[in-house]
Design an enzyme around this catalytic site. Sequence first.
Site, PDB file in Angstrom:
ATOM      1  N   GLY A   1       0.840  -1.208   0.000  1.00 43.23           N
ATOM      2  CA  GLY A   1       0.000   0.000   0.000  1.00 43.23           C
ATOM      3  C   GLY A   1       0.868   1.247   0.000  1.00 43.23           C
ATOM      4  O   GLY A   1       0.676   2.158  -0.819  1.00 43.23           O
ATOM      5  N   HIS A   2       1.873   1.271   0.894  1.00 42.47           N
ATOM      6  CA  HIS A   2       2.792   2.424   0.915  1.00 42.47           C
ATOM      7  C   HIS A   2       3.517   2.548  -0.429  1.00 42.47           C
ATOM      8  O   HIS A   2       3.693   3.645  -0.950  1.00 42.47           O
ATOM      9  CB  HIS A   2       3.867   2.251   1.991  1.00 42.47           C
ATOM     10  CG  HIS A   2       3.351   2.250   3.398  1.00 42.47           C
ATOM     11  ND1 HIS A   2       3.341   1.125   4.184  1.00 42.47           N
ATOM     12  CD2 HIS A   2       2.854   3.257   4.158  1.00 42.47           C
ATOM     13  CE1 HIS A   2       2.863   1.439   5.377  1.00 42.47           C
ATOM     14  NE2 HIS A   2       2.551   2.711   5.393  1.00 42.47           N
TER      15      HIS A   2
ATOM     16  N   GLN B   1       0.497  11.173  17.959  1.00 41.77           N
ATOM     17  CA  GLN B   1      -0.795  10.733  17.424  1.00 41.77           C
ATOM     18  C   GLN B   1      -1.259   9.423  18.066  1.00 41.77           C
ATOM     19  O   GLN B   1      -2.271   8.859  17.665  1.00 41.77           O
ATOM     20  CB  GLN B   1      -0.767  10.635  15.892  1.00 41.77           C
ATOM     21  CG  GLN B   1       0.078   9.506  15.320  1.00 41.77           C
ATOM     22  CD  GLN B   1       0.144   9.564  13.792  1.00 41.77           C
ATOM     23  OE1 GLN B   1       0.775  10.448  13.220  1.00 41.77           O
ATOM     24  NE2 GLN B   1      -0.528   8.635  13.119  1.00 41.77           N
TER      25      GLN B   1
ATOM     26  N   GLY C   1      -3.045   7.659   1.546  1.00 44.62           N
ATOM     27  CA  GLY C   1      -3.889   6.543   1.138  1.00 44.62           C
ATOM     28  C   GLY C   1      -5.339   6.751   1.549  1.00 44.62           C
ATOM     29  O   GLY C   1      -5.615   7.348   2.596  1.00 44.62           O
TER      30      GLY C   1
ATOM     31  N   ASP D   1      -7.103   5.403   5.084  1.00 42.19           N
ATOM     32  CA  ASP D   1      -7.345   6.329   6.193  1.00 42.19           C
ATOM     33  C   ASP D   1      -8.172   7.490   5.643  1.00 42.19           C
ATOM     34  O   ASP D   1      -7.681   8.616   5.502  1.00 42.19           O
ATOM     35  CB  ASP D   1      -6.014   6.826   6.762  1.00 42.19           C
ATOM     36  CG  ASP D   1      -5.202   5.682   7.325  1.00 42.19           C
ATOM     37  OD1 ASP D   1      -5.595   5.128   8.348  1.00 42.19           O
ATOM     38  OD2 ASP D   1      -4.183   5.320   6.704  1.00 42.19           O
TER      39      ASP D   1
ATOM     40  N   SER E   1       0.046  -1.770   8.306  1.00 38.98           N
ATOM     41  CA  SER E   1       1.191  -2.247   9.099  1.00 38.98           C
ATOM     42  C   SER E   1       0.685  -3.024  10.315  1.00 38.98           C
ATOM     43  O   SER E   1       1.358  -3.914  10.821  1.00 38.98           O
ATOM     44  CB  SER E   1       2.038  -1.060   9.563  1.00 38.98           C
ATOM     45  OG  SER E   1       2.418  -0.289   8.448  1.00 38.98           O
TER      46      SER E   1
HETATM   47  O1  PAF Z   1      -0.937   7.521   7.857  1.00 41.08           O
HETATM   48  C1  PAF Z   1       0.122   7.529   8.524  1.00 41.08           C
HETATM   49  O2  PAF Z   1       0.973   6.649   8.411  1.00 41.08           O
HETATM   50  C2  PAF Z   1       0.362   8.657   9.520  1.00 41.08           C
HETATM   51  O3  PAF Z   1      -0.819   9.046  10.153  1.00 41.08           O
HETATM   52  C3  PAF Z   1       1.073   9.868   8.906  1.00 41.08           C
HETATM   53  C4  PAF Z   1       0.227  10.543   7.839  1.00 41.08           C
HETATM   54  C5  PAF Z   1       2.412   9.434   8.316  1.00 41.08           C
HETATM   55  C6  PAF Z   1       1.356  10.912   9.989  1.00 41.08           C
HETATM   56  O4  PAF Z   1       2.156  10.393  11.004  1.00 41.08           O
END
Ligand code: PAF
Length: 279
Positions: A36-37, A61, A147, A150, A186
Site C-alpha cells: 500500500g505504501h 498521534q 492513502g 485512512d 502495518s
Molecule cells: O498515515 C500515517 O501513516 C500517519 O498518520 C502519517 C500521515 C504518516 C502521519 O504520522
Amino acid sequence: MIIIRQIDEMRRAVRREKGQGRTVGLVPTMGYLHEGHLSLVRLARREADVAVVSLFVNPIQFGPKEDLKSYPRDFERDAARLRIEQVDYLFAPADKEMYPGEHRTFVEVRGLQDRLCGRTRPGHFQGVCTVVMKLFQAIEPDCAVFGRKDAQQALILQRMVADLNIPVRMIVAPIIREPDGLAMSSRNTYLDPAERKAALVLSRSLAEARAAVDAGNRDAAEIVAAMRAAIESEPLARVDYIEAVDPADLAPVAELREGTIVALAVFIGRTRLIDNMLI
Ligand code: PAF
C-alpha cells in the site's frame, strides 16, 4: 537514495532540487512499509520529479494506551524497499529532531477530528495534522500522497491544507488490498492466524454493502445494520463504529449518494482495523 535525519539538511536538499527546476512529491509514512505504501511512492514518482518519503513514528498521534511502543519498525527493510522504488530521499528524523522540547503548538481541524475514529482516539488527528504540518514545513513538497484507507485522515488533511492555504497539492490514492480482500496495514502484522482469517469480515461486510448499493438500496441505516450483523457474527470481532457519512463534514447520512463514505473500525482481538468504501 539519500537518507536525511535533520530538518535543516532536508530543507536545503529540497531547495537545491527546486532550484534546478524539479518538483518534489512527499509520501509521509510511519514505516513498516507494505505494498500500500509502495503504491503511494509509485504515484509520487509519477506526479513529481523527486520523491521524498518520510519515516517517522509520530508519538503525539498515539493515545496513552495505544501501541506506540509496540508499533512495528524495521528501518533496514524499509530503506531497502524504498531503494528498489528509486526514492530520492528518505527523511527519517529522530523524535528529538521533531519534538526537541516541550511542544505547545498543535494543528486542529475542528469538527472533523471528533467524528468516526476521533471518538475513540481523542487527540489522534491533532497529532496527525501537527506532524504533517511539520513535515510540510521541513520538506516544502509540491505534492503529497496519502492513502484512502485512512479516509478520515485524508479528508482532514485536505481540509487543513485548504483552510491554512498550504501550497501543497494533495493526492489521495486508492486502497490496496491483500488478494483475499483485507486492506493492507502495518497493523495486520499483529494478527495471529485465526485473527487474520477473522479480519476478512471487514472487507466482506463492505463487499456485501457494495452489492446492496449496486442492487439499488440507498438506505444507510439498513446497510449499516446488515454490516453490523455480518461483523457481529464473527466471534473475534468487536465493532468500534460503522457509519455512512458525508465527506464534507463526516456527519452521518440517511441516504447513500455518490461521494458518501461507508467507514468502519473493528477490533479483531486487540487489534483495531479500519476500512471504508466510497460510493
Ligand atoms: O498515515 C500515517 O501513516 C500517519 O498518520 C502519517 C500521515 C504518516 C502521519 O504520522
